[in-house]
Each structure stands twice: as structure tokens, then as C-alpha cells.
Design a protein around this motif. Structure first.
Motif, short mmCIF file in Angstrom:
data_model
loop_
_atom_site.label_atom_id
_atom_site.label_comp_id
_atom_site.label_asym_id
_atom_site.label_seq_id
_atom_site.Cartn_x
_atom_site.Cartn_y
_atom_site.Cartn_z
N GLY A 71 1.05 3.69 -3.25
CA GLY A 71 0.61 5.06 -3.04
C GLY A 71 1.72 6.06 -3.28
N THR A 122 0.84 -1.20 0.00
CA THR A 122 0.00 0.00 0.00
C THR A 122 0.87 1.25 0.00
OG1 THR A 122 -1.77 -1.14 1.18
CG2 THR A 122 -1.77 1.26 1.27
N LEU A 137 1.12 7.99 4.24
CA LEU A 137 0.74 8.03 2.83
C LEU A 137 -0.72 8.43 2.67
CD1 LEU A 137 1.29 7.29 -0.18
CD2 LEU A 137 0.40 5.02 0.38
N VAL A 138 -1.62 7.79 3.44
CA VAL A 138 -3.05 8.10 3.34
C VAL A 138 -3.29 9.56 3.69
CG1 VAL A 138 -5.31 7.62 4.35
CG2 VAL A 138 -3.78 5.73 3.78
N LEU A 162 -8.41 5.09 -3.05
CA LEU A 162 -8.58 5.75 -1.75
C LEU A 162 -9.43 7.00 -1.88
CD1 LEU A 162 -7.89 6.29 1.23
CD2 LEU A 162 -5.78 7.39 0.45
N SER A 184 2.35 6.47 -6.96
CA SER A 184 1.34 7.29 -7.64
C SER A 184 1.54 8.77 -7.34
CB SER A 184 -0.06 6.85 -7.22
OG SER A 184 -0.26 7.07 -5.83
N ILE A 204 -2.20 11.84 0.77
CA ILE A 204 -3.11 11.81 -0.39
C ILE A 204 -4.37 12.60 -0.09
CG2 ILE A 204 -4.58 10.31 -1.78
CD1 ILE A 204 -2.41 8.16 -1.56
N THR A 236 -4.77 1.81 -4.50
CA THR A 236 -4.11 2.90 -5.22
C THR A 236 -4.62 4.24 -4.70
OG1 THR A 236 -5.79 2.98 -6.95
CG2 THR A 236 -3.95 1.45 -7.28
N ARG A 237 -3.95 5.28 -5.13
CA ARG A 237 -4.38 6.63 -4.76
C ARG A 237 -5.81 6.87 -5.22
NH1 ARG A 237 -5.02 10.90 -7.79
NH2 ARG A 237 -4.93 13.02 -6.87
N LYS A 280 -6.35 -3.60 1.03
CA LYS A 280 -4.93 -3.29 0.80
C LYS A 280 -4.32 -4.35 -0.10
CE LYS A 280 -4.27 -1.22 5.39
NZ LYS A 280 -3.55 -1.38 6.68
#
Length: 552
Positions: free
Chosen positions: A178, A174, A423-424, A518, A181, A427, A514-515, A511
């Protein structure tokens, strides 16, 4: 001689006769058999029980060599024991050996022999025979059940290991996907680095597919089920596959009409068929051979034990059986026991999950796999599925409303993996959302009174230390019952159904994601009412994983 002396003599003779008759009756009515054997191994005397044990009239055996009736595989030990028996008076031997019955069957007899050649009253080898067939069969059945239990425990342990590894790798993937991307978004167009980023994404996606195969083996794959006619599925799949088979391989169908439906995800079920058929074709090779596909319906009651195999425990009631039988080279016992191990192959090391994933699919169906094979006699893979008795419940993602792309408010990200959490957050912040982070469920609940009032979505990891998703969700429902919650997991939606039946959830993120996935899931949660999660399964509602490449 006086009359008294005559009476005494008559009484002694009468008592001796009575004693002889008593011992003869004991021998002739004993369940065990007694025989007198010469030093050369010829039968001199045999009690009537020999006829009951072996079916031959005792008279027909007199003078014959006892070795003639012994199984060839038991003869070496028999000869060795005979040499020891004759070596000294009084020597004793014990052996469990197979003797040929008059009908051609082999009977297990326990034989105890004593050398009484030196005894003038006997002058022979004395052999006692006891039929131990039932005991032998009971021991073999107990050994079979022990092997089956050990195999089940071993496969279960491997499944837990595979699921744990897949879960961990999905977290890592993940972050990789991410990040790739995000890098791709920041690159100018054109850029010489874009091709390298795409290679990272492609390699990560292939790794994610391998993780899905591992989850399949562990019985935790992502799939949807509906009632299906197994005969029709076999006919359609195998007919399309026929052109891929060698010209000398014949495909034969014995499909029963009117079968009860089974609950199945057709894509992985077809993959099972493809794996087994291609395996069978490879086992046949360049020789002429036949692959037979057959289906039938059975009712499982007291005879259920006869259908024991590897996989789930079959319920009582109707079941549907699929058999894939080939006339290939077959497998020895050592190979047969290992065919469901991940990455085991007779072709070369590291072939893939193959039959391990097949087992996961069948196990996900709540089914059983049986394998019968012997060198030079081909192989039979028998799949047994419970028949469907109710409609399937599947979790269907709520579609986003077209045209509504707003993304405002604060999102709480609860994730124990720092790389994934960061990462989350990155984004979502890039999308204009505010983000607060929590490293586990306990930290998330402790901060709940201090979060901004515009908190609009919670992204909640399924498995975390200290406090898991179930407990966090329960507390959130009490304090903020309308707050949308999206679950994230390196396992699958199957876990969601098991742990959160009846809960209203805004979505699920598998999981690695991708971006784009999400962003779309969060937007969907903002504009779509949460839907209750159906029960994971009833006794007839299995879930199915996806399959991997075939091996044997």
C-alpha cells in the motif's frame, strides 16, 4: 521273590510308564515346541509343535543344523548367543528370531535355550520355541500407528506455525504494498524513482505468493470448488505436460471411466499433478523410465484403516484414488518421512514448499496422501479423495455496479496492526472518505455510540486481541444490522466460511491487498447489498489451497 514283591515291582513299573506317557502327551500337545540340540547345533529331538510352526516333518529336520533355517540378518546375534550358551553349564539365552517356514515365509519365534549338557538325563542343549508372529505384528502395527500419530502431530504443528507466519507477513506486506502504491501515485511522470517502487511492489507480490504457499501447507488457502471428473483432469493435465518430459520417460495412463466426481478447485489440483509428475521425471533422470497415472474408485468401510495416510480423516463411503507411480531411484525411509516438510529437498537446501503445499491441497480436499518408496524401486504417491455427494457452495464476490463510483461517508477501520491501520486510513481519506480508527474490537464497540451518523462501512480485521471479529460482528448486527461489513485477513476466505456461516457480509479483503483492491472493495460495499456467507463446508465440501514448486 514272593508274590507280594512281584506285585509291588509291577506297580512301580506301571506308574513309571504312566508318568512317561503323561509327560510325552504334554510335550506333544503343547503349543510351544521343545527341541534337544547338540553342541554343534544339530537337532537331536523335536516335539510335534515344530511341524505346526514351520511346516517341516520333524523327521526331516533331525541331524540338520538349526542355523540353516535362521534368517541371515539374525545369524550374528544367534552365533553370539550360542557362544555364551556353551561357555558354562546352566547358561541360558533368550532371542526372538526369524525361521524359514517350509513355504518360504519367515516366521517369528521366541527361543529360550538352556545348557544341560552336564545333566546325564539330558546331555543336550534344551530349546523352547514359541510362535510370536501375531504379537510381533501387533507390536509393529502399534509402532506404525505411533509413528503416524507423531508425524501427523508434527505436520499439524508445522501447519499452525506456517499459517501464523503467513498471517503476520501478510500484514507487513499489506503495509509495504500500500505504501509503495501511494509513493507511486505521488511521483511525477517520468521519475527515476518509479522503477524502484515497482521493484518493491514486485518483490512484495512474490513474497505474498510464498505466503499463499505457506497457507496452502497449513490448509488455509483461497480457492473455489466444483464437481470434477478426476480421470478427465489427469488426462488433460498430463497430456499437456508430456512435451516437458525427457524423451526416455514414458507416460502411461490407467484411468478408470465413470468415476464419481470429487469437489475440486481445478487450478491447484492441476498444480498437484504437475508437481508429482515433474518429481517423478526428475527421479527417473536421464535413464529410461515410466510414469504411470491411474485412477480408481473404492468404497471405504471396515477396511478404511488400510488406506491410512497423511492428511484428513477419510469418511466412510465412496472415495476416488489417484496414483502417480514412477520407476525412478526411489527414497529411503528417512527421506520418505520428511518429504512433506516445508523447504525439504534432496536437491539443495531451500528449494521451496513443494510437496508440503501438495499435502496442504490434498488436506484441503479432505483427502489423504500415501507414499510408498524404496531405494531402486521407484515411488508411488497415492491421493485419496472423498467422492462428492452434494453441490459445492462457494463465496462469490459481489461485483460493483458499473458507472457508480461514489465514495462518500465515514468508514470505521478496525485493525490491530498500526501500519496497516494507518495505511488503509490514508488511502480511504485520499478517496474523499472520512475515517475513524480502532486498534481492536473492544475499542471499536466502545466508540460505536460516538461515531458520525454517516458511518457507512466497517473494515474489520478477522483476528485481533481482546475481542475478535466474530464478537464485534455480533454486536454490530444488534445495534446497526444494515451496516456493511468487509472482513480483512492474512488468512483466507476459508476462515470467513468457517467462522461466519450465514452472516451477511459486504465482502472480504485478502491480505496483502493493493490500493486499487481496497478502494474497489469499499466502493462495492457502499453500493452492493451484503450477501450471506455460505457454510464453510459440509462433510463433502472441501476447500483447496494453491500449490508451490515441486520438490522431492
Amino acid at each position: 521273590m514272593s508274590d507280594r514283591d512281584a506285585l509291588v515291582g509291577f506297580g512301580t513299573e506301571e506308574r513309571a510308564l504312566a508318568s512317561e506317557q503323561r509327560f510325552r502327551a504334554l510335550i506333544e500337545n503343547s503349543l510351544d515346541a521343545i527341541a534337544l540340540v547338540s553342541p554343534e547345533g544339530r537337532l537331536l529331538y523335536g516335539s510335534p509343535s515344530i511341524a505346526r510352526m514351520l511346516g517341516y516333518p520333524v523327521e526331516s529336520l533331525l541331524g540338520r543344523l538349526a542355523f540353516e533355517l535362521v534368517h541371515p540378518d539374525d545369524l550374528p546375534e544367534k552365533f553370539a548367543l550360542a557362544a555364551h550358551l556353551l561357555a558354562a553349564p546352566g547358561n541360558h539365552t533368550h532371542q526372538v528370531v526369524r525361521f524359514r517356514h517350509q513355504n518360504g515365509e519367515w516366521r517369528w519365534l521366541e527361543v529360550q535355550e538352556t545348557n544341560l549338557l552336564h545333566d546325564p538325563a539330558v546331555g543336550a542343549l534344551v530349546a523352547n520355541f514359541r510362535d510370536v508372529g501375531e504379537r510381533k505384528h501387533a507390536e509393529e502395527e502399534r509402532a506404525r500407528l505411533e509413528r503416524q500419530f507423531q508425524e501427523s502431530q508434527r505436520l499439524e504443528g508445522l501447519g499452525v506455525l506456517a499459517g501464523g507466519i503467513a498471517h503476520g507477513f501478510n500484514n507487513l506486506l499489506t503495509a509495504i504494498l500500500g505504501s509503495a502504491s501511494l509513493i507511486d501515485m505521488g511521483l511525477p511522470s517520468p521519475s527515476p524513482l518509479r522503477a524502484h517502487v515497482q521493484q518493491i511492489e514486485q518483490a512484495s507480490e512474490r513474497a505474498a505468493e510464498l505466503c499463499q504457499q505457506m497457507l496452502a501447507y497449513a490448509g488455509k488457502g483461497l480457492f473455489f470448488v466444483r464437481p470434477a471428473d478426476l480421470s478427465a483432469v489427469v488426462q488433460d493435465t498430463a497430456t499437456l505436460l508430456r512435451v516437458s518430459l525427457p524423451r526416455k520417460t514414458t507416460l502411461e495412463f490407467r484411468l478408470a471411466p465413470g468415476l464419481a466426481p470429487v469437489l475440486a478447485d481445478l487450478t491447484p489440483l492441476r498444480q498437484v499433478l504437475v508437481n508429482l509428475i515433474l518429481n517423478a521425471a526428475e527421479a527417473i533422470g536421464d535413464r529410461e523410465g515410466r510414469i504411470t497415472l491411474s485412477t480408481r474408485q473404492v468404497f471405504l468401510g471396515p477396511e478404511k484403516a488400510a488406506l491410512a495416510g497423511t492428511g484428513a480423516e477419510l469418511p466412510d463411503g465412496d472415495c476416488v484414488v489417484l496414483e502417480v507411480r514412477d520407476t525412478g531411484v526411489g527414497m529411503d525411509e528417512a527421506t520418505r518421512r520428511r518429504v512433506f516438510e516445508p523447504f525439504f529437498s534432496t536437491k539443495f537446501t531451500g528449494r521451496g514448499l513443494g510437496l508440503a503445499a501438495v499435502l496442504g491441497i490434498v488436506r484441503g480436499h479432505k483427502g489423504v496422501v500415501q507414499v510408498e518408496s524404496a531405494p531402486g524401486q521407484g515411488s508411488t504417491f497415492r491421493l485419496i479423495f472423498p467422492a462428492a455427494v452434494a453441490a459445492a457452495h462457494v463465496l462469490v464476490a459481489q461485483p460493483a455496479t458499473p458507472g457508480d463510483r461514489r465514495a462518500r461517508g465515514t468508514v470505521l477501520v478496525v485493525e490491530d496492526e498500526p501500519a496497516v491501520r494507518a495505511l488503509v486510513a490514508g488511502i480511504l481519506e485520499e478517496q474523499g472518505l472520512e475515517v475513524v480508527q480502532a486498534a481492536d474490537g473492544l475499542e471499536a464497540l466502545d466508540g460505536l455510540p460516538h461515531y458520525p451518523p454517516d458511518l457507512c462501512v466497517v473494515l474489520l480485521d478477522l483476528t485481533m486481541p481482546r475481542l475478535g471479529a466474530a464478537e464485534v460482528l455480533r454486536e454490530l448486527r444488534q445495534s446497526r444490522p444494515q451496516l456493511p461489513v468487509v472482513l480483512m485477513s492474512g488468512y483466507s476466505e476459508h476462515e470467513l466460511g468457517e467462522r461466519f456461516a450465514g452472516e451477511k457480509l459486504a465482502g472480504f479483503l485478502q491480505k496483502p491487498f493493493t490500493r486499487a483492491e481496497l478502494v474497489e472493495k469499499v466502493r462495492s460495499a457502499l453500493i452492493t447489498p451484503a450477501a450471506p456467507v455460505p457454510p464453510a463446508e459440509s462433510p463433502s465440501l472441501p476447500t483447496l489451497p494453491s500449490a508451490g514448486p515441486a520438490t522431492r
